[in-house]
Design a protein around this motif. Structure first.
Motif, short mmCIF file in Angstrom:
data_model
loop_
_atom_site.label_atom_id
_atom_site.label_comp_id
_atom_site.label_asym_id
_atom_site.label_seq_id
_atom_site.Cartn_x
_atom_site.Cartn_y
_atom_site.Cartn_z
N UNK A 1 -53.10 52.45 -41.91
CA UNK A 1 -53.32 52.81 -40.52
C UNK A 1 -52.67 54.12 -40.12
N UNK A 2 -51.92 54.73 -41.02
CA UNK A 2 -51.28 56.00 -40.66
C UNK A 2 -51.74 57.10 -41.61
N UNK A 3 -51.52 58.33 -41.21
CA UNK A 3 -52.01 59.49 -41.95
C UNK A 3 -51.44 59.55 -43.37
N UNK A 4 -50.20 59.25 -43.52
CA UNK A 4 -49.56 59.39 -44.84
C UNK A 4 -50.15 58.42 -45.86
N UNK A 5 -50.50 57.22 -45.44
CA UNK A 5 -51.09 56.24 -46.34
C UNK A 5 -52.61 56.37 -46.47
N UNK A 6 -53.25 57.00 -45.52
CA UNK A 6 -54.71 57.09 -45.49
C UNK A 6 -55.23 58.05 -46.57
N UNK A 7 -56.49 57.89 -46.95
CA UNK A 7 -57.06 58.81 -47.94
C UNK A 7 -57.28 60.21 -47.36
#
Length: 183
Positions: A127-133
């Motif tokens: 759900x956050x930018x760092x974990x997102x593709x």
């Protein structure tokens, strides 16, 4: 006594309506396979016609796709190379071989407030930018110039985190949008 109904916030402000976006695509051929680049370009053409596109390849594959811009060996270096002369006002980063979703401009513009919005696909559990593709990340060209390039000397997670911090200091808003995941 009859209660007066108040107009909804959406009607009053006029927000959350899709508006046209100047959307371009940066196709990153990280493994040098020109057939994957072709798949993605055909997908873009199918949904967006003659949309502006840039193909970026690592230097080791510079002869595999004629007209490709040359980047380094990391994914973030390919992204940076694609944004040296971005193809459009809003730019979508894509890995070669993916099929592009239709109506991205309508999906993103619904939530667009200004050029400091950074859109990324909402993926279950990320759900956050760092974990997102990174596949499907959409950034305005002026915002990228203001924030600066991604780092290239660390892991992708560290590079994303550092860029996120820089972008946040420039007032950027990161927005996860459902229905924009690229496959």
């Amino acid at each position: 006594m009859k209660k007066e109904s108040k107009p909804s916030l959406l009607v009053k402000t006029g927000k959350h309506q899709s508006t046209p976006m100047d959307l371009g695509f940066i196709v990153m051929g990280y493994d040098g396979d020109p057939s994957k680049v072709g798949i993605t370009l055909k997908s873009i053409e199918r949904w967006y016609g003659k949309a502006k596109t840039v193909v970026v390849m690592p230097e080791e594959f510079k002869d595999e796709y004629k007209g490709a811009k040359i980047g380094g060996s990391s994914m973030t270096s390919l992204m940076n190379a694609g944004m040296v002369k971005p193809p459009a006002e809003w730019n979508v980063f894509l890995f070669a071989g993916v099929h592009v979703k239709e109506k991205l401009d309508q999906r993103y513009s619904t939530f667009m407030e200004d050029k400091r919005d950074i859109f990324f696909p909402l993926v279950w559990g990320k759900f956050n930018f760092i974990d997102a593709p990174l596949n499907g990340l959409t950034v305005h060209r002026d915002t990228f110039k203001e924030v600066g390039p991604f780092g290239i000397d660390n892991s992708i997670e560290i590079c994303k985190m550092m860029w996120f911090l820089d972008a946040s200091q420039h007032g950027c808003k990161f927005k996860a949008v459902a229905g924009t995941r690229m496959c």
